[in-house]
Design a protein around this motif. Structure first.
Motif, PDB file in Angstrom:
ATOM      1  N   ILE A  19      10.414   1.472  -1.077  1.00 39.46           N
ATOM      2  CA  ILE A  19       9.115   2.027  -0.708  1.00 39.46           C
ATOM      3  C   ILE A  19       8.425   2.632  -1.930  1.00 39.46           C
ATOM      4  O   ILE A  19       7.238   2.389  -2.164  1.00 39.46           O
ATOM      5  CB  ILE A  19       9.268   3.064   0.425  1.00 39.46           C
ATOM      6  CG1 ILE A  19       9.641   2.361   1.737  1.00 39.46           C
ATOM      7  CG2 ILE A  19       7.999   3.887   0.591  1.00 39.46           C
ATOM      8  CD1 ILE A  19      10.013   3.297   2.860  1.00 39.46           C
ATOM      9  N   VAL A  20       9.180   3.400  -2.721  1.00 35.70           N
ATOM     10  CA  VAL A  20       8.606   4.003  -3.926  1.00 35.70           C
ATOM     11  C   VAL A  20       8.165   2.916  -4.901  1.00 35.70           C
ATOM     12  O   VAL A  20       7.080   2.990  -5.495  1.00 35.70           O
ATOM     13  CB  VAL A  20       9.621   4.968  -4.582  1.00 35.70           C
ATOM     14  CG1 VAL A  20       9.180   5.381  -5.969  1.00 35.70           C
ATOM     15  CG2 VAL A  20       9.834   6.186  -3.700  1.00 35.70           C
ATOM     16  N   PHE A  21       8.975   1.882  -5.067  1.00 35.34           N
ATOM     17  CA  PHE A  21       8.632   0.780  -5.961  1.00 35.34           C
ATOM     18  C   PHE A  21       7.344   0.086  -5.511  1.00 35.34           C
ATOM     19  O   PHE A  21       6.451  -0.175  -6.313  1.00 35.34           O
ATOM     20  CB  PHE A  21       9.793  -0.220  -6.030  1.00 35.34           C
ATOM     21  CG  PHE A  21       9.500  -1.420  -6.873  1.00 35.34           C
ATOM     22  CD1 PHE A  21       9.448  -1.316  -8.245  1.00 35.34           C
ATOM     23  CD2 PHE A  21       9.277  -2.650  -6.281  1.00 35.34           C
ATOM     24  CE1 PHE A  21       9.166  -2.420  -9.025  1.00 35.34           C
ATOM     25  CE2 PHE A  21       9.002  -3.768  -7.043  1.00 35.34           C
ATOM     26  CZ  PHE A  21       8.945  -3.649  -8.430  1.00 35.34           C
ATOM     27  N   LEU A  22       7.225  -0.203  -4.216  1.00 41.78           N
ATOM     28  CA  LEU A  22       6.032  -0.874  -3.705  1.00 41.78           C
ATOM     29  C   LEU A  22       4.788   0.005  -3.831  1.00 41.78           C
ATOM     30  O   LEU A  22       3.695  -0.487  -4.123  1.00 41.78           O
ATOM     31  CB  LEU A  22       6.244  -1.309  -2.255  1.00 41.78           C
ATOM     32  CG  LEU A  22       7.246  -2.443  -2.053  1.00 41.78           C
ATOM     33  CD1 LEU A  22       7.473  -2.691  -0.569  1.00 41.78           C
ATOM     34  CD2 LEU A  22       6.775  -3.699  -2.747  1.00 41.78           C
ATOM     35  N   VAL A  23       4.944   1.311  -3.614  1.00 44.81           N
ATOM     36  CA  VAL A  23       3.816   2.228  -3.763  1.00 44.81           C
ATOM     37  C   VAL A  23       3.348   2.247  -5.219  1.00 44.81           C
ATOM     38  O   VAL A  23       2.142   2.209  -5.493  1.00 44.81           O
ATOM     39  CB  VAL A  23       4.182   3.639  -3.269  1.00 44.81           C
ATOM     40  CG1 VAL A  23       3.172   4.678  -3.725  1.00 44.81           C
ATOM     41  CG2 VAL A  23       4.309   3.650  -1.764  1.00 44.81           C
ATOM     42  N   LEU A  24       4.277   2.285  -6.170  1.00 41.64           N
ATOM     43  CA  LEU A  24       3.898   2.300  -7.583  1.00 41.64           C
ATOM     44  C   LEU A  24       3.220   1.002  -7.998  1.00 41.64           C
ATOM     45  O   LEU A  24       2.237   1.011  -8.748  1.00 41.64           O
ATOM     46  CB  LEU A  24       5.127   2.567  -8.461  1.00 41.64           C
ATOM     47  CG  LEU A  24       5.682   3.983  -8.397  1.00 41.64           C
ATOM     48  CD1 LEU A  24       6.966   4.090  -9.197  1.00 41.64           C
ATOM     49  CD2 LEU A  24       4.664   4.978  -8.908  1.00 41.64           C
ATOM     50  N   VAL A  25       3.711  -0.127  -7.508  1.00 42.36           N
ATOM     51  CA  VAL A  25       3.093  -1.412  -7.832  1.00 42.36           C
ATOM     52  C   VAL A  25       1.691  -1.486  -7.245  1.00 42.36           C
ATOM     53  O   VAL A  25       0.744  -1.898  -7.917  1.00 42.36           O
ATOM     54  CB  VAL A  25       3.973  -2.580  -7.333  1.00 42.36           C
ATOM     55  CG1 VAL A  25       3.226  -3.898  -7.367  1.00 42.36           C
ATOM     56  CG2 VAL A  25       5.236  -2.678  -8.162  1.00 42.36           C
ATOM     57  N   SER A  26       1.543  -1.064  -5.995  1.00 42.62           N
ATOM     58  CA  SER A  26       0.208  -1.109  -5.382  1.00 42.62           C
ATOM     59  C   SER A  26      -0.741  -0.140  -6.078  1.00 42.62           C
ATOM     60  O   SER A  26      -1.919  -0.449  -6.272  1.00 42.62           O
ATOM     61  CB  SER A  26       0.290  -0.821  -3.886  1.00 42.62           C
ATOM     62  OG  SER A  26       0.809   0.465  -3.661  1.00 42.62           O
ATOM     63  N   PHE A  27      -0.260   1.025  -6.490  1.00 43.74           N
ATOM     64  CA  PHE A  27      -1.093   1.970  -7.237  1.00 43.74           C
ATOM     65  C   PHE A  27      -1.543   1.361  -8.558  1.00 43.74           C
ATOM     66  O   PHE A  27      -2.699   1.518  -8.960  1.00 43.74           O
ATOM     67  CB  PHE A  27      -0.328   3.275  -7.488  1.00 43.74           C
ATOM     68  CG  PHE A  27      -1.073   4.241  -8.356  1.00 43.74           C
ATOM     69  CD1 PHE A  27      -2.146   4.954  -7.853  1.00 43.74           C
ATOM     70  CD2 PHE A  27      -0.712   4.424  -9.672  1.00 43.74           C
ATOM     71  CE1 PHE A  27      -2.841   5.837  -8.648  1.00 43.74           C
ATOM     72  CE2 PHE A  27      -1.409   5.304 -10.481  1.00 43.74           C
ATOM     73  CZ  PHE A  27      -2.472   6.014  -9.969  1.00 43.74           C
ATOM     74  N   SER A  28      -0.653   0.655  -9.220  1.00 47.61           N
ATOM     75  CA  SER A  28      -0.995   0.013 -10.487  1.00 47.61           C
ATOM     76  C   SER A  28      -2.074  -1.044 -10.300  1.00 47.61           C
ATOM     77  O   SER A  28      -3.023  -1.133 -11.077  1.00 47.61           O
ATOM     78  CB  SER A  28       0.252  -0.611 -11.102  1.00 47.61           C
ATOM     79  OG  SER A  28      -0.069  -1.341 -12.243  1.00 47.61           O
ATOM     80  N   ILE A  29      -1.953  -1.835  -9.238  1.00 50.38           N
ATOM     81  CA  ILE A  29      -2.940  -2.886  -8.979  1.00 50.38           C
ATOM     82  C   ILE A  29      -4.291  -2.283  -8.621  1.00 50.38           C
ATOM     83  O   ILE A  29      -5.328  -2.693  -9.146  1.00 50.38           O
ATOM     84  CB  ILE A  29      -2.432  -3.820  -7.863  1.00 50.38           C
ATOM     85  CG1 ILE A  29      -1.240  -4.629  -8.364  1.00 50.38           C
ATOM     86  CG2 ILE A  29      -3.538  -4.753  -7.389  1.00 50.38           C
ATOM     87  CD1 ILE A  29      -0.521  -5.397  -7.280  1.00 50.38           C
ATOM     88  N   VAL A  30      -4.284  -1.293  -7.747  1.00 45.84           N
ATOM     89  CA  VAL A  30      -5.546  -0.669  -7.331  1.00 45.84           C
ATOM     90  C   VAL A  30      -6.218   0.043  -8.502  1.00 45.84           C
ATOM     91  O   VAL A  30      -7.435  -0.073  -8.686  1.00 45.84           O
ATOM     92  CB  VAL A  30      -5.303   0.312  -6.156  1.00 45.84           C
ATOM     93  CG1 VAL A  30      -6.514   1.172  -5.892  1.00 45.84           C
ATOM     94  CG2 VAL A  30      -4.924  -0.463  -4.911  1.00 45.84           C
ATOM     95  N   SER A  31      -5.453   0.745  -9.320  1.00 42.20           N
ATOM     96  CA  SER A  31      -6.057   1.468 -10.436  1.00 42.20           C
ATOM     97  C   SER A  31      -6.620   0.517 -11.485  1.00 42.20           C
ATOM     98  O   SER A  31      -7.609   0.837 -12.144  1.00 42.20           O
ATOM     99  CB  SER A  31      -5.057   2.424 -11.069  1.00 42.20           C
ATOM    100  OG  SER A  31      -4.009   1.703 -11.674  1.00 42.20           O
TER     101      SER A  31
END
Length: 161
Positions: A19-31
């Motif tokens: 979950i933490v990994f997916l949140v960080l990846v999605s944050f990177s894409i959105v940012s």
């Protein structure tokens, strides 16, 4: 009867790691997409002086460390606020324009935000990959060489007597 160990905490840890990994990846894409909306236009020094003379520049930040200026001006055609970046040369004309009382001037002698930007964009992905690599090998070592035991029966022969 054989008692089985409760492996629930280990499964929860794996689930939270994903979950933490997916949140960080999605944050990177959105940012990365959000950063493109605030596009900064490169401006030459002569164009900067022309914008000063026309009175379209609203605010400016002088970065003395890398001899650049960041600012905002109002585009006369579209009436939109545009962010710009330019390098400067210390001339009397520039100093005269910076002393305009209508202009918001901020002087930033040392910009420390580059360290966070470097960390988030360059070092953090490597740390995530290294952490994932460590997590995978830790799980493989914890399996007691059970990686090649698929298809083998764990049943024991029951004998009466």
């Amino acid at each position: 009867m054989k008692r089985t160990k409760n492996k629930r905490p280990q499964k929860d840890a794996k689930q939270w790691a994903w979950i933490v990994f997916l949140v960080l990846v999605s944050f990177s894409i959105v940012s990365s997409y959000m950063g493109q909306q605030n596009k900064v236009v490169d401006m030459s020094y002569t164009e900067l002086l022309k914008r000063f003379e026309s009175g379209h520049i609203k605010s400016i930040e002088v970065r003395t460390q890398d001899r650049s200026v960041l600012g905002q001006y109002t585009d006369p055609n579209t009436k939109k606020v545009v962010k710009f970046k330019s390098n400067y040369i210390e001339t009397p004309a520039l100093v005269k324009h910076l002393q305009d009382p209508k202009l918001k001037v901020k002087v930033n002698p040392n910009d420390s935000s580059w360290a966070w930007s470097l960390f988030l964009q360059a070092i953090l992905p490597f740390l995530l990959i290294a952490g994932l690599w460590f997590f995978i090998f830790r799980q493989a070592n914890g399996a007691n060489n059970q990686a090649m035991t698929f298809g083998k029966s764990r049943a024991t022969k029951y004998t009466v007597g």
